[in-house]
Design a protein around this motif. Structure first.
Motif, PDB file in Angstrom:
ATOM      1  N   GLN A   1       2.238   6.844  -6.796  1.00  0.00           N
ATOM      2  CA  GLN A   1       0.976   7.519  -7.385  1.00  0.00           C
ATOM      3  C   GLN A   1       1.532   9.147  -6.928  1.00  0.00           C
ATOM      4  OE1 GLN A   1      -1.727   9.194  -5.665  1.00  0.00           O
ATOM      5  NE2 GLN A   1      -2.203   9.926  -7.542  1.00  0.00           N
ATOM      6  N   GLN A   2       1.760   9.607  -5.718  1.00  0.00           N
ATOM      7  CA  GLN A   2       1.919  10.756  -5.328  1.00  0.00           C
ATOM      8  C   GLN A   2       3.131  11.246  -5.834  1.00  0.00           C
ATOM      9  OE1 GLN A   2       1.613  10.354  -1.112  1.00  0.00           O
ATOM     10  NE2 GLN A   2      -0.516  10.378  -1.025  1.00  0.00           N
TER      11      GLN A   2
ATOM     12  N   THR B   1       0.692   3.828  -3.410  1.00  0.00           N
ATOM     13  CA  THR B   1       0.458   5.191  -2.739  1.00  0.00           C
ATOM     14  C   THR B   1       1.357   6.408  -3.004  1.00  0.00           C
ATOM     15  OG1 THR B   1      -1.261   4.352  -1.211  1.00  0.00           O
ATOM     16  CG2 THR B   1      -0.837   6.727  -1.008  1.00  0.00           C
TER      17      THR B   1
ATOM     18  N   SER C   1      -2.818  10.225   6.711  1.00  0.00           N
ATOM     19  CA  SER C   1      -2.407   9.132   6.374  1.00  0.00           C
ATOM     20  C   SER C   1      -1.238   8.324   6.973  1.00  0.00           C
ATOM     21  CB  SER C   1      -2.377   8.708   4.917  1.00  0.00           C
ATOM     22  OG  SER C   1      -1.312   9.565   4.225  1.00  0.00           O
TER      23      SER C   1
ATOM     24  N   ASP D   1       0.878  -1.089   0.100  1.00  0.00           N
ATOM     25  CA  ASP D   1       0.022   0.011  -0.043  1.00  0.00           C
ATOM     26  C   ASP D   1       0.907   1.333  -0.015  1.00  0.00           C
ATOM     27  OD1 ASP D   1      -2.865   1.289   0.145  1.00  0.00           O
ATOM     28  OD2 ASP D   1      -1.913   2.067   1.974  1.00  0.00           O
TER      29      ASP D   1
END
Length: 198
Positions: A84-85, A81, A183, A77
């Motif tokens: 992508q950022q 994540t 997050s 994860d």
């Protein structure tokens, strides 16, 4: 009075021009011009890309060294994540017409941070020796190393995101910074729980 086609074209072009000028003018009147090379927005986008890249590297390393499903799920994860950022922040700099590498030193944009000549001056970054230890570890040892390193890494990321939230001028940077604080703080709690269970 019936307008000729040429008049319609001129009217449409004029309306488009006025709309464009209104949008641009509105941004400047609102105090939101595109960030400059030395801005906190650009500095955050550049430095957080490098920060995230190390988190992706560490996560991919542990994925090959553990069969423990909760650790694997967390690492997967984080890698997905944060990759992508990275793409998101890369695109911001392109949209702003700025190079991916700034002329200053890393972390120059962050108030009160001790600046260094390389990315190791970023909060929470693992050293090359740390990474080498992770490369050589297997099983539970690799899991413990990864979680310890990633907790420190996330704490540094939260620190950087808070500085961006406080100093950045663009909504997209502040929005991402806010999401990162939430997050990564949550993931720190999850990683501490996993460490206790090992």
């Amino acid at each position: 009075m019936k307008l000729k086609p040429a008049h319609v074209t001129i009217a449409v072009l004029g309306a488009i021009l006025l709309l464009a000028l209104g949008v641009i003018g509105g941004r400047f009147l609102a105090g939101n011009p595109e960030p400059g090379d030395a801005s906190a927005d650009a500095g955050f986008a550049r430095d957080m890309q490098r920060h995230h890249a190390q988190a992706v590297e560490m996560s991919m390393l542990v994925l090959n060294r553990t069969e423990t499903e909760p650790v694997r799920a967390l690492a997967y994860d984080i890698a997905l994540t944060q990759q992508q950022q990275i793409g998101q922040m890369f695109a911001w700099l392109q949209d702003w017409g700025l190079p991916q590498t700034g002329s200053g030193t890393p972390m120059q944009w962050m108030p009160d941070h001790q600046m260094g000549a390389d990315q190791m001056s970023m909060p929470g970054m693992a050293t090359e020796e740390d990474l080498q230890q992770l490369r050589q570890a297997e099983g539970t040892e690799a899991e413990r190393l990864y979680l310890d390193m990633m907790i420190d890494h996330h704490r540094g990321g939260v620190q950087m995101a808070q500085a961006a939230l406080d100093t950045a001028t663009t909504a997209q940077v502040r929005d991402l910074a806010d999401k990162l604080i939430e997050s990564q703080s949550s993931e720190i709690d999850a990683m501490n729980t996993l460490l206790q269970a090992l």
